[in-house]
Design an enzyme around this catalytic site. Sequence first.
Site, PDB file in Angstrom:
ATOM      1  N   ASP A  12      91.791  37.490  38.772  1.00 16.46           N
ATOM      2  CA  ASP A  12      91.333  36.590  39.749  1.00 16.46           C
ATOM      3  C   ASP A  12      92.287  36.479  40.918  1.00 16.46           C
ATOM      4  O   ASP A  12      93.356  36.853  40.661  1.00 16.46           O
ATOM      5  CB  ASP A  12      90.958  35.314  38.842  1.00 16.46           C
ATOM      6  CG  ASP A  12      90.605  34.192  40.029  1.00 16.46           C
ATOM      7  OD1 ASP A  12      89.719  34.271  40.743  1.00 16.46           O
ATOM      8  OD2 ASP A  12      91.326  32.944  39.823  1.00 16.46           O
ATOM      9  N   ASP A  14      92.193  33.542  44.126  1.00 18.36           N
ATOM     10  CA  ASP A  14      92.615  32.001  44.266  1.00 18.36           C
ATOM     11  C   ASP A  14      93.027  31.277  42.796  1.00 18.36           C
ATOM     12  O   ASP A  14      92.258  30.960  42.096  1.00 18.36           O
ATOM     13  CB  ASP A  14      91.263  31.314  44.832  1.00 18.36           C
ATOM     14  CG  ASP A  14      91.061  32.026  46.134  1.00 18.36           C
ATOM     15  OD1 ASP A  14      91.430  33.096  46.596  1.00 18.36           O
ATOM     16  OD2 ASP A  14      90.102  31.267  46.889  1.00 18.36           O
ATOM     17  N   ASP A 220      92.124  31.501  36.153  1.00 16.25           N
ATOM     18  CA  ASP A 220      92.477  30.072  36.192  1.00 16.25           C
ATOM     19  C   ASP A 220      91.259  29.132  35.799  1.00 16.25           C
ATOM     20  O   ASP A 220      91.519  27.974  35.492  1.00 16.25           O
ATOM     21  CB  ASP A 220      93.290  29.557  37.429  1.00 16.25           C
ATOM     22  CG  ASP A 220      92.500  29.504  38.347  1.00 16.25           C
ATOM     23  OD1 ASP A 220      91.671  30.521  38.696  1.00 16.25           O
ATOM     24  OD2 ASP A 220      92.492  28.343  39.086  1.00 16.25           O
TER      25      ASP A 220
HETATM   26 MG   LIG Z   1      90.778  30.993  40.573  1.00 14.45          MG
END
Ligand SMILES: [Mg+2]
Length: 283
Positions: A12, A14, A220
């Site tokens: 991932d 961001d 996240d």
């Molecule tokens: Mg993310």
Amino acid sequence: MSAPVPRLVFTDLDGSLLDHQSYSFAPATPLLAELAAACIPVVPVTSKTRVEIEALRQQLDNTHPFIVENGAAVFIPQGYFEQAPHGTEEVDGYWVKAMSGPRQRWLDLLDKLRPQFEGEFENFYRAGPAGIAAMTGLSPEGAVLANQREYSEPVQWRGADDRKAAFVQALTLQGAHALQGGRFLTIAGDCDKGRALDWLRTEYRRAWQASAVMDIAVGDSGNDVAMLDAAGSALLVRSPVHDFPELKRDSGVMRSAGYGPEGWVEGVGQWLAAEDPHKHFKG
Ligand SMILES: [Mg+2]
């Protein structure tokens, strides 16, 4: 001695490889260089659009495939593998595997539902770049890139919660899937980051003629759960704004102490150093 099992990193962007606030990946630069030297592909897997990732790939000096719009499509630079994988089509120098219907299908569906939910939602296409900038805080240029979507459409829900459930049900009945992110409901086909990872990993294995690969997924948030569950090892990167998402698995999982790219380096570094990372990460 047998040949080492080839490795893959799916990440991932961001809040994982990129800092949640500044979007910097500076702390990861030395480890990215180490992975490149070891010929371990780093594959971005993100909610971003193709044009958004293209800009970032240049900064990252990354020439590997990437997965866009939360798993809606896999983009492989043409010629990356010896042969075009089955089920891909050639688009602008890529072999593209679409895992969702096109954006226009979801725009048509939203138009159809609008009278029933008048004033209760707004979507990117209708809002346009200025509206997107207002909804997201993106710069005017960033909003233009975010609006260049190919497979999915973000919707901002503005009505009551019980009406939102009715809206999601109406979408589902029409064959769409609504994924709740931090701020937006993303409307697309039945796809996720996990299935896209799985498909691409199979293509790597085929191309490498490897009976197995060792892979790690890094994420996240909730939209990363499917890929974190699909990979051999999972690294949950600590977020400054929310808790770790819940995974189905409990083995082969690492939770970072550091945030964003610091946490990324911590976990991917350990995975890289481990001889058998699938055993190494304890739940
Ligand atoms: Mg993310």
